[in-house]
Design a protein around this motif. Structure first.
Motif, mmCIF file in Angstrom:
data_model
loop_
_atom_site.group_PDB
_atom_site.id
_atom_site.type_symbol
_atom_site.label_atom_id
_atom_site.label_comp_id
_atom_site.label_asym_id
_atom_site.label_seq_id
_atom_site.Cartn_x
_atom_site.Cartn_y
_atom_site.Cartn_z
ATOM 1 N N ARG A 146 -6.527 0.721 1.125
ATOM 2 C CA ARG A 146 -5.390 1.600 0.815
ATOM 3 C C ARG A 146 -4.582 1.133 -0.400
ATOM 4 O O ARG A 146 -3.657 1.821 -0.826
ATOM 5 C CB ARG A 146 -4.460 1.683 2.026
ATOM 6 N N ILE B 173 9.478 -0.604 13.199
ATOM 7 C CA ILE B 173 8.742 -1.347 12.164
ATOM 8 C C ILE B 173 9.666 -2.158 11.253
ATOM 9 O O ILE B 173 9.350 -3.294 10.903
ATOM 10 C CB ILE B 173 7.828 -0.433 11.326
ATOM 11 N N LEU C 132 8.254 -2.129 3.318
ATOM 12 C CA LEU C 132 7.670 -1.602 4.553
ATOM 13 C C LEU C 132 8.572 -0.541 5.157
ATOM 14 O O LEU C 132 9.790 -0.637 5.081
ATOM 15 C CB LEU C 132 7.524 -2.734 5.576
ATOM 16 N N ALA D 268 4.141 3.810 -1.233
ATOM 17 C CA ALA D 268 4.467 4.384 -2.546
ATOM 18 C C ALA D 268 5.384 3.461 -3.351
ATOM 19 O O ALA D 268 5.143 3.209 -4.533
ATOM 20 C CB ALA D 268 5.113 5.758 -2.354
ATOM 21 N N THR D 269 6.433 2.958 -2.715
ATOM 22 C CA THR D 269 7.310 2.016 -3.428
ATOM 23 C C THR D 269 6.587 0.701 -3.677
ATOM 24 O O THR D 269 6.701 0.107 -4.759
ATOM 25 C CB THR D 269 8.595 1.768 -2.607
ATOM 26 N N LEU E 291 13.963 9.049 -1.648
ATOM 27 C CA LEU E 291 13.055 8.549 -2.683
ATOM 28 C C LEU E 291 12.212 9.688 -3.227
ATOM 29 O O LEU E 291 11.757 10.551 -2.477
ATOM 30 C CB LEU E 291 12.137 7.471 -2.098
ATOM 31 N N ARG F 69 10.997 6.099 -6.758
ATOM 32 C CA ARG F 69 10.467 4.810 -6.280
ATOM 33 C C ARG F 69 10.207 3.878 -7.449
ATOM 34 O O ARG F 69 10.346 2.667 -7.334
ATOM 35 C CB ARG F 69 9.197 5.051 -5.474
ATOM 36 N N ARG G 6 -2.528 -4.237 5.532
ATOM 37 C CA ARG G 6 -3.338 -4.218 6.760
ATOM 38 C C ARG G 6 -4.699 -3.594 6.490
ATOM 39 O O ARG G 6 -5.619 -3.779 7.268
ATOM 40 C CB ARG G 6 -2.619 -3.500 7.900
ATOM 41 N N HIS H 97 5.926 5.699 8.660
ATOM 42 C CA HIS H 97 5.445 7.001 8.195
ATOM 43 C C HIS H 97 6.072 8.028 9.136
ATOM 44 O O HIS H 97 5.797 8.025 10.320
ATOM 45 C CB HIS H 97 3.926 7.084 8.289
ATOM 46 N N THR I 251 0.819 -1.215 0.000
ATOM 47 C CA THR I 251 0.000 0.000 0.000
ATOM 48 C C THR I 251 0.855 1.268 0.000
ATOM 49 O O THR I 251 0.327 2.362 -0.166
ATOM 50 C CB THR I 251 -0.930 0.035 1.230
HETATM 51 N N1 LIG Z 1 11.324 8.265 1.953
HETATM 52 C C1 LIG Z 1 12.587 8.219 1.614
HETATM 53 O O1 LIG Z 1 13.173 9.189 1.096
HETATM 54 C C2 LIG Z 1 13.361 6.944 1.869
HETATM 55 C C3 LIG Z 1 14.738 6.934 1.665
HETATM 56 C C4 LIG Z 1 15.429 5.729 1.818
HETATM 57 C C5 LIG Z 1 14.749 4.583 2.191
HETATM 58 N N2 LIG Z 1 13.393 4.636 2.424
HETATM 59 C C6 LIG Z 1 12.693 3.396 2.752
HETATM 60 O O2 LIG Z 1 12.068 2.937 1.582
HETATM 61 C C7 LIG Z 1 10.934 2.140 1.930
HETATM 62 C C8 LIG Z 1 9.731 2.573 1.118
HETATM 63 O O3 LIG Z 1 9.471 3.919 1.351
HETATM 64 P P1 LIG Z 1 8.099 4.566 0.867
HETATM 65 O O4 LIG Z 1 8.218 6.044 1.027
HETATM 66 O O5 LIG Z 1 7.706 3.998 -0.439
HETATM 67 O O6 LIG Z 1 7.113 3.980 1.988
HETATM 68 P P2 LIG Z 1 5.624 4.448 2.388
HETATM 69 O O7 LIG Z 1 4.916 5.016 1.204
HETATM 70 O O8 LIG Z 1 5.681 5.277 3.622
HETATM 71 O O9 LIG Z 1 4.938 3.033 2.709
HETATM 72 C C9 LIG Z 1 5.207 2.369 3.897
HETATM 73 C C10 LIG Z 1 4.498 1.026 3.899
HETATM 74 O O10 LIG Z 1 4.739 0.413 5.167
HETATM 75 C C11 LIG Z 1 3.463 0.094 5.747
HETATM 76 N N3 LIG Z 1 3.487 0.262 7.193
HETATM 77 C C12 LIG Z 1 3.935 1.337 7.890
HETATM 78 N N4 LIG Z 1 3.780 1.116 9.211
HETATM 79 C C13 LIG Z 1 3.237 -0.134 9.335
HETATM 80 C C14 LIG Z 1 2.879 -0.949 10.430
HETATM 81 N N5 LIG Z 1 3.062 -0.541 11.707
HETATM 82 N N6 LIG Z 1 2.361 -2.185 10.190
HETATM 83 C C15 LIG Z 1 2.203 -2.617 8.915
HETATM 84 N N7 LIG Z 1 2.529 -1.890 7.829
HETATM 85 C C16 LIG Z 1 3.043 -0.668 8.042
HETATM 86 C C17 LIG Z 1 2.457 1.049 5.139
HETATM 87 O O11 LIG Z 1 1.177 0.472 5.245
HETATM 88 P P3 LIG Z 1 -0.143 1.404 5.374
HETATM 89 O O12 LIG Z 1 -0.402 1.888 3.978
HETATM 90 O O13 LIG Z 1 -1.156 0.447 5.859
HETATM 91 O O14 LIG Z 1 0.178 2.503 6.328
HETATM 92 C C18 LIG Z 1 2.987 1.122 3.701
HETATM 93 O O15 LIG Z 1 2.540 0.016 2.951
HETATM 94 C C19 LIG Z 1 10.763 2.289 3.426
HETATM 95 O O16 LIG Z 1 11.380 1.179 4.063
HETATM 96 C C20 LIG Z 1 11.551 3.533 3.736
HETATM 97 O O17 LIG Z 1 12.018 3.547 5.068
HETATM 98 C C21 LIG Z 1 12.706 5.791 2.260
#
Ligand SMILES: NC(=O)c1ccc[n+]([C@@H]2O[C@H](COP(=O)([O-])OP(=O)(O)OC[C@H]3O[C@@H](n4cnc5c(N)ncnc54)[C@H](OP(=O)(O)O)[C@@H]3O)[C@@H](O)[C@H]2O)c1
Length: 211
Positions: A36, A82, A72, A11-12, A161, A186, A32, A75, A9
């Motif tokens: 979404r 997590i 995963l 972005a990646t 990202l 992403r 979950r 947020h 659910t």
């Molecule tokens: N943002 C950046 O610039 C960046 C940089 C380097 C690495 N990263 C890593 O890259 C990965 C992907 O990032 P993204 O921005 O695409 O992620 P994102 O959009 O924030 O998505 C996070 C995912 O994790 C799930 N999640 C969060 N808390 C949870 C919980 N307690 N239990 C079950 N599921 C949970 C969310 O589910 P729900 O939709 O249900 O909330 C969602 O599917 C992450 O590991 C992030 O740490 C990010």
């Protein structure tokens, strides 16, 4: 291939699921809250609603998978476990069901290998002391659990990202960060993960990726 995607659910995860389906893979999305999920319902998509922290709950979604992919992450930047808690749960479920191939998303912030002096001595230590403190600690703990497992893992370490469309070209390195690797979309990260699904050269390796 049969792929199980956790964090589908996000972005990646949305990019991963969409691109995997477009490439002809069978996808099981573990969520979950199915509401979404942004990927349209379709024949090769199975949606499993489960608590990712519960190995017994996710085992049926992982059994028989050729590869398990996790995007995963927390947020926000507050205290979090997590990444490490989900890693523990995913590893346990994979060991129980016999699934072997795991590809997970971590972050370039965890290491200084490959970085130039400004990143290594100034920007990264600052980020790790301040706004990325909790996220980095959690990623490092998750990586340690994955490395200690007997699975065929690959850990991806992207920098910041973006939501830009796939460029279709990107740089990668193994076990060290990329010089001036500041961002990656992403969409390109997802494409890279799918490209390396069955690449033996990336098993037990950390893949850094950047535009
Ligand atoms: N943002 C950046 O610039 C960046 C940089 C380097 C690495 N990263 C890593 O890259 C990965 C992907 O990032 P993204 O921005 O695409 O992620 P994102 O959009 O924030 O998505 C996070 C995912 O994790 C799930 N999640 C969060 N808390 C949870 C919980 N307690 N239990 C079950 N599921 C949970 C969310 O589910 P729900 O939709 O249900 O909330 C969602 O599917 C992450 O590991 C992030 O740490 C990010």
């Amino acid at each position: 291939m049969e792929l199980t995607i956790l964090g589908a659910t996000g972005a990646t995860g949305t990019s991963l699921a969409g691109q995997a389906l477009a490439a002809g893979h069978e996808v099981t999305a573990v969520v979950r809250d199915p509401a979404r999920l942004a990927v349209p319902v379709q024949q090769r998509l199975r949606i499993v609603t489960a608590d990712v922290m519960d190995p017994a709950a996710i085992s049926p979604a992982i059994a028989g998978a050729d590869a398990v992919l996790s995007a995963l992450g927390p947020h926000g930047s507050g205290r979090t476990t997590i990444s490490q808690d989900s890693a523990r749960s995913i590893i346990e479920a994979m060991q129980k069901t016999g699934a072997r191939r795991l590809l997970t998303v971590s972050g370039s912030v965890v290491t200084d290998a490959g970085e130039g002096p400004v990143m290594r001595y100034l920007l990264k230590p600052l980020a790790r002391r301040t706004f990325l403190r909790h996220v980095c600690a959690d990623m490092r703990a998750a990586e340690a659990k994955i490395r200690a497992s007997d699975l065929d893992w690959t850990i991806f370490r992207p920098p910041r990202l973006t939501g830009k469309p796939a460029a279709g070209t990107y740089r990668t390195t193994i076990d060290r960060n990329l010089p001036r690797g500041y961002t990656i979309s992403r969409a390109d990260l997802a494409a890279c993960m799918l490209t390396l699904l069955d690449d033996p050269a990336t098993v037990h390796r950390h893949v850094s990726i950047a535009n």
